[in-house]
Design an enzyme around this catalytic site. Structure first.
Site, short mmCIF file in Angstrom:
data_model
loop_
_atom_site.label_atom_id
_atom_site.label_comp_id
_atom_site.label_asym_id
_atom_site.label_seq_id
_atom_site.Cartn_x
_atom_site.Cartn_y
_atom_site.Cartn_z
N HIS A 30 0.90 -1.16 0.00
CA HIS A 30 0.00 0.00 0.00
C HIS A 30 0.93 1.21 0.00
O HIS A 30 1.69 1.39 0.94
CB HIS A 30 -0.85 -0.04 1.27
CG HIS A 30 -1.65 1.19 1.52
ND1 HIS A 30 -3.01 1.18 1.51
CD2 HIS A 30 -1.28 2.46 1.81
CE1 HIS A 30 -3.46 2.41 1.78
NE2 HIS A 30 -2.41 3.20 1.97
N HIS A 84 -4.21 -0.75 -4.78
CA HIS A 84 -5.11 0.42 -4.82
C HIS A 84 -4.53 1.67 -5.49
O HIS A 84 -4.41 2.72 -4.86
CB HIS A 84 -5.63 0.82 -3.43
CG HIS A 84 -5.20 0.01 -2.26
ND1 HIS A 84 -5.68 -1.23 -2.00
CD2 HIS A 84 -4.34 0.29 -1.25
CE1 HIS A 84 -5.14 -1.68 -0.88
NE2 HIS A 84 -4.32 -0.79 -0.42
N ASP A 157 -12.39 -3.57 -1.54
CA ASP A 157 -11.68 -3.10 -0.35
C ASP A 157 -11.56 -4.25 0.64
O ASP A 157 -12.40 -5.14 0.70
CB ASP A 157 -12.42 -1.93 0.28
CG ASP A 157 -11.56 -1.13 1.23
OD1 ASP A 157 -10.40 -1.50 1.47
OD2 ASP A 157 -12.06 -0.12 1.75
N HIS A 161 -16.36 -1.88 7.26
CA HIS A 161 -16.79 -1.42 8.58
C HIS A 161 -18.31 -1.30 8.58
O HIS A 161 -18.92 -1.18 7.53
CB HIS A 161 -16.15 -0.06 8.91
CG HIS A 161 -14.66 -0.11 8.91
ND1 HIS A 161 -13.94 -0.63 9.96
CD2 HIS A 161 -13.75 0.27 7.99
CE1 HIS A 161 -12.65 -0.57 9.68
NE2 HIS A 161 -12.51 -0.02 8.48
N GLY A 176 -12.25 2.63 4.93
CA GLY A 176 -12.63 1.36 4.31
C GLY A 176 -14.02 1.46 3.73
O GLY A 176 -14.86 2.19 4.25
#
Length: 177
Positions: A30, A84, A157, A161, A176
């Protein structure tokens, strides 16, 4: 190479060099420059709207970190996968060559293909993610990267959550989608 969810940050120069030098497998990272993100968090600590997320986790942080990862991979002849991709400049870092010939690969997430920074006004915390969703121009570039072969994988993702958790006050809501 950028903190997101959890405590998996590795930004020490020697540690990074050793990972790229000695890893026997693909390195997945990341990419966000942690120092830039931390400085912006401090600068905008009194801003409590999700529209500040792409300012705090700015494009330059992604670009700098991705360039550094690619530089390390090339220096140590390592295989690298950057997770990402969110900016047009990052898309341009990857070659349009057959997969069998690639040592550097990239991923796009669905939310970076769907949303732009103008959507923070409507969706607020619900689209707060790391790296942040960027401009419509970036979204289009990521799409072109997928279509043209610069980007090799489309992913979802990995930091879901609950609605309640995402409904907190920014920047205290989790990242998220």
């Amino acid at each position: 190479m950028g903190s997101s969810t959890g405590n998996m940050l590795v930004d020490d120069e020697k540690a990074l060099s050793d990972i790229f030098k000695f890893s026997p497998t693909i390195i997945a990272t990341h990419c966000e420059d942690e120092a830039m993100v931390v400085a912006n968090k401090e600068k905008y600590k009194n801003e409590h709207h999700a529209s500040f997320h792409p300012i705090i986790r700015k494009r330059e942080a992604c670009i700098a970190s991705s360039k550094k990862a690619i530089e390390l991979a090339k220096e140590h002849n390592a295989r690298l996968h950057i997770l990402h991709i969110s900016t047009k400049e990052e898309v341009e870092l990857f070659e349009k060559i057959p997969m069998k010939d690639k040592k550097l690969t990239a991923e796009a997430c669905v939310h970076h293909l769907w949303f732009s920074d103008s959507d923070y006004e409507k969706y607020g915390n619900q689209i707060v993610c790391n790296p942040a969703i960027k401009t419509a121009e970036d979204r289009e570039a990521v799409w072109r990267g997928v279509i043209n072969g610069n980007i090799d994988v489309i992913a979802t993702d990995h930091a879901p959550h609950t609605w309640e958790e995402k409904s907190g006050v920014y920047p205290n809501c989790p990242a998220g989608v």
